[in-house]
Design a protein around this motif. Structure first.
Motif, short mmCIF file in Angstrom:
data_model
loop_
_atom_site.label_atom_id
_atom_site.label_comp_id
_atom_site.label_asym_id
_atom_site.label_seq_id
_atom_site.Cartn_x
_atom_site.Cartn_y
_atom_site.Cartn_z
N ASP A 1 0.81 -1.23 0.00
CA ASP A 1 0.00 0.00 0.00
C ASP A 1 0.84 1.28 0.00
OD1 ASP A 1 -2.51 -1.25 0.05
OD2 ASP A 1 -2.56 -1.32 2.24
N GLU A 2 2.16 1.16 0.05
CA GLU A 2 3.02 2.33 0.22
C GLU A 2 2.76 3.41 -0.84
OE1 GLU A 2 4.98 -1.23 2.06
OE2 GLU A 2 4.05 -0.85 0.12
N ASP A 3 2.73 3.03 -2.11
CA ASP A 3 2.55 4.02 -3.17
C ASP A 3 1.19 4.70 -3.09
OD1 ASP A 3 5.09 3.46 -4.11
OD2 ASP A 3 4.40 2.21 -5.78
N ALA A 4 0.15 3.95 -2.74
CA ALA A 4 -1.19 4.53 -2.62
C ALA A 4 -1.24 5.54 -1.49
CB ALA A 4 -2.23 3.42 -2.39
N VAL A 5 -0.55 5.26 -0.40
CA VAL A 5 -0.51 6.18 0.74
C VAL A 5 0.18 7.48 0.34
CG1 VAL A 5 0.54 6.55 3.02
CG2 VAL A 5 -0.65 4.40 2.53
N ILE A 6 1.33 7.37 -0.28
CA ILE A 6 2.08 8.55 -0.70
C ILE A 6 1.29 9.35 -1.74
CG2 ILE A 6 4.16 9.31 -1.93
CD1 ILE A 6 5.63 7.08 -0.30
N ALA A 7 0.57 8.65 -2.62
CA ALA A 7 -0.22 9.31 -3.67
C ALA A 7 -1.38 10.13 -3.09
CB ALA A 7 -0.75 8.29 -4.67
N VAL A 8 -1.85 9.77 -1.89
CA VAL A 8 -2.88 10.57 -1.22
C VAL A 8 -2.24 11.73 -0.46
CG1 VAL A 8 -4.59 10.57 0.66
CG2 VAL A 8 -4.59 8.71 -1.02
#
Length: 160
Positions: A12-19
């Motif tokens: 989920d790392e990329d999704a978190v940073i993208a938010v």
């Protein structure tokens, strides 16, 4: 559209940073990078211990929000990383679902106080926290273990 809350999982790392990053940088003009936020590089080690946790909010399978509780000891947690994409904001929506989930988790884990820091720029966030029972506190009132960010200038507490 029902909001789905779920704990952070590996991948989920990329999704978190993208938010988080676009809200910090583009919407509020905070000069910050992912590298400036080491907690984002180790969410399980930073948040998913003790009474802590990190959640993602999804609408139609798309991550639109985040919230985290960091266990700071003494029955207290720090509320961190509460961000909701602009298109998912509004009364009774994603932000409220995220906070309600975090509060339920805190109560279930015997937490007695939730502390948070924010910036003066996040006016809507101030109103949201105050509507949900958080009280403004002075920096001197923060517990010693509170993980203060350099950009934090306004602080709140909620007793449970």
């Amino acid at each position: 559209m029902a909001v789905v809350l779920r704990p952070f999982a590996p991948g989920d790392e990329d999704a978190v940073i993208a938010v988080i990053l676009p809200i910090q940088r583009e919407e509020f003009g905070v000069a910050i990078t992912a590298a400036d936020q080491p907690d984002l590089a180790d969410i399980p080690g930073w948040y998913q211990v003790g009474a802590g946790q990190f959640w993602l909010a999804e609408l139609d399978g798309r991550v639109v929000g985040t919230i985290a509780l960091k266990d700071i000891g003494g029955g207290a947690v720090a509320l961190r990383k509460m961000f909701v994409r602009a298109e998912a904001r509004g009364p009774g929506g994603v932000a409220q679902a995220l906070l309600d989930g975090a509060l339920a988790h805190a109560r279930a884990h015997g937490v007695s106080a939730i502390w948070l820091g924010t910036t003066d720029a996040f006016k809507a966030a101030h109103r949201f926290y105050e509507r949900n029972g958080f009280s403004l506190v002075e920096i001197a009132d923060l517990p010693p273990a509170f993980p203060r960010m350099a950009v934090d200038t306004r602080f709140y507490r909620l007793g449970l």
